[in-house]
Design a protein around this motif. Structure first.
Motif, PDB file in Angstrom:
ATOM      1  N   ALA A 169      16.774  94.979 -17.719  1.00 34.10           N
ATOM      2  CA  ALA A 169      16.012  93.951 -18.580  1.00 34.10           C
ATOM      3  C   ALA A 169      15.393  93.582 -16.959  1.00 34.10           C
ATOM      4  O   ALA A 169      13.790  93.499 -16.620  1.00 34.10           O
ATOM      5  N   ARG A 171      15.053  95.236 -13.417  1.00 33.13           N
ATOM      6  CA  ARG A 171      14.166  96.421 -12.974  1.00 33.13           C
ATOM      7  C   ARG A 171      13.096  96.003 -14.226  1.00 33.13           C
ATOM      8  O   ARG A 171      11.905  96.534 -14.301  1.00 33.13           O
ATOM      9  N   SER A 172      12.900  96.068 -15.728  1.00 33.14           N
ATOM     10  CA  SER A 172      12.278  96.245 -16.284  1.00 33.14           C
ATOM     11  C   SER A 172      10.814  95.681 -16.420  1.00 33.14           C
ATOM     12  O   SER A 172       9.429  95.904 -16.601  1.00 33.14           O
ATOM     13  N   LEU A 173      10.786  93.996 -15.911  1.00 39.83           N
ATOM     14  CA  LEU A 173      10.412  92.960 -15.965  1.00 39.83           C
ATOM     15  C   LEU A 173       9.630  93.634 -14.347  1.00 39.83           C
ATOM     16  O   LEU A 173       9.035  92.638 -13.530  1.00 39.83           O
TER      17      LEU A 173
END
Lengths: 268, 248
Positions: A169, A171-173
């Motif tokens: 989560a 890293r996805s941001l």
């Protein structure tokens, strides 16, 4: 019921009987010990109120030192242990190897030996080099090195217990690996390891009794050393009992705190 | 039509001996809502995760939101800022409050001030219908609320593209609707969305295109009106039949 035919007792009656037997054995053991002990002698060796009273207020200096040594070693242990834990989970093999060797060495050596190394061997090997902070610096490093190995293992376990979805989560941001570690993984990992770290504090409290090997003065004595010197000067064992009670005054609340934090962690 | 916002060419993904994606070509236009459907193990989630490189592709190229994702020199953190992702299990940051969950990335990644990020977070939380829970921890919310917060968290980065990985699969049936309606609103606002889903009604209602995946390849794709009633391929037909008539 088949069992009833065999023993003539219901399950409930059998449970009661079993419980009564267990209480009986326990009570008999307590009575036997109490009857066999020489209470007069025990009281004379361990429970001399005049000897105990004479230790106060001087004992507070060493009590304070025990707390101080514990905290110094713990802070050093955290300052070294957390980076070592990060190195253990690093993607760089060299960091992982170094951290693994570090942990194995300092976890495998007796704390007493490490204290000797820090207090005597290193100053001998590097003449002119002294540890900052005198005996306090030596304690922080000498006990802290051992402690840092245990802390590193606890924190590593905590880092690995953080669910991978949390990292995904973050890293996805758009958070970098380092930013993810600082903002998401470490705060959660440290929460997870509060109970084991509290236990580490209990162990350190007791390990601080090893500081005597560094050669301490009245001002830098910790509890055990103080109790031993009182034992020698009074030829009575009461100081050991008083010292022991003062250790429990520190460790029992810490253990209770660790248990509470563990329960709280389960609920979350 | 403008240039596609996602371009996938010859995408392969292999886990050990298991080749999950066997050559995917897919374009997504700006503002398009694409639903990925297919049997479990067909590679839908893997395909989605290859778009923002949570799974590095074995071969092939992925372009997304103007970033060449498969270029070894790509600034992956910068690219992911433009690609929002919503997970099956929400993955809210369990140690942070609801407000911080939404505000943390704009603050730490974009360098916004706390006041600015929190004001925007409150606005987004209102938009997804989770109000008055700013101080709560994720675990105190229902699954539907958590997933809506997760959508707000992704939106806080103002992405050009949103990826949804089975966003309602972990929810109790009565909570599915509230999440789908937020997604519907998002689609109506023109967000480009790639959605892995088993919710055929959502696909029928919201998708511009339905892509059917099986065995790691795109078997068939087209508008939902056709894909969800009379697909041409036998594999799509049998999958659809199993989904729509599970007890037959």
């Amino acid at each position: 019921m088949a069992s009833r035919e065999r023993t003539g007792l219901t399950a409930r009656q059998r449970r009661r009987l079993s419980r009564a037997v267990q209480y009986g054995v326990f009570a008999a053991a307590v009575i036997a010990v109490a009857a066999l002990a020489d209470w007069g002698r025990i009281a004379d060796s361990f429970l001399r109120l005049d000897v105990a009273a004479d230790m106060f207020p001087r004992v507070w200096t060493s009590f304070g030192n025990t707390v101080l040594y514990t905290l110094l070693a713990f802070v050093f242990g955290m300052l070294v242990g957390v980076p070592i834990a990060l190195m253990r989970v690093s993607s760089l093999a060299a960091y992982r190897w170094f951290a693994t060797v570090y942990v194995e060495v300092f976890r495998g050596l007796p704390a007493l030996l490490v204290l000797f190394l820090v207090g005597f061997a290193v100053p001998q090997a590097f003449p002119g080099v002294t540890w900052p902070g005198g005996v306090y610096g030596q304690v922080a490093i000498g006990l802290g090195l051992t402690s840092s190995a245990y802390i590193a293992e606890s924190v590593r376990a905590g880092i690995q217990a953080v669910p991978p979805g949390q990292v995904e989560a973050a890293r996805s941001l758009g958070m970098s690996h380092t930013r993810t570690m600082i903002t998401v993984v470490l705060p959660q990992a440290l929460r997870i390891v509060v109970p084991p770290l509290t236990n580490e504090l209990v162990l350190l409290t007791k390990d601080s009794s090893l500081v005597f090997v560094l050669g301490v003065t009245t001002a830098t004595m910790e509890l055990t050393k103080f109790a031993r010197s009182e034992l020698t000067s009074t030829a009575n064992a009461t100081p050991l009992l008083v010292g022991g009670l003062l250790y429990l005054l520190l460790t029992v609340p810490l253990s209770a705190l660790a248990r509470r934090l563990e329960n709280k962690g389960d609920r979350r | 039509m403008s240039d596609p916002i996602v371009t996938i060419r010859g995408l392969h993904k292999r886990f050990g001996d298991n080749e999950v994606l066997r050559g995917i070509d897919l374009d997504i236009a700006e503002g398009e809502v694409v639903c990925l459907i297919g049997p479990s193990g067909s590679g839908k989630s893997t395909l989605l995760r290859c778009v923002n490189l949570l799974e590095p592709p074995t071969s092939g190229t992925v372009n997304a939101a103007g970033h060449d994702m498969t270029d070894p020199d790509v600034d992956i953190d910068a690219a992911r800022r433009d690609i929002g992702m919503v997970f099956q299990h929400f993955n809210l940051f369990s140690h942070l409050s609801i407000l911080d969950n939404v505000a943390i990335a704009p603050r730490r990644v974009l360098g916004r001030s706390r006041a600015e990020a929190e004001a925007e977070a409150r606005r987004l939380l209102t938009e997804v219908g989770v109000e008055g829970k700013e101080r709560a921890r994720p675990a105190q919310l229902s699954g539907g609320q958590q997933q809506r917060v997760a959508i707000a968290r992704a939106l806080a980065m103002d992405p050009d593209l949103m990826l949804f990985d089975e966003p309602t699969s972990a929810l109790d049936p009565e909570l599915v609707g509230e999440v789908l309606s937020v997604m519907k609103g998002l689609a109506a606002d023109g967000m480009t969305m790639l959605v892995v889903t088993h919710e055929m009604s959502f696909a029928r209602e919201v998708a511009d295109r339905v892509v059917f995946l099986d065995g790691g390849v795109v078997v068939e794709q087209g508008p939902p009106s056709r894909m969800l009633t009379e697909p041409e391929t036998e594999r799509a037909q049998s999958f659809l039949h199993r989904v729509l008539h599970p007890v037959d």
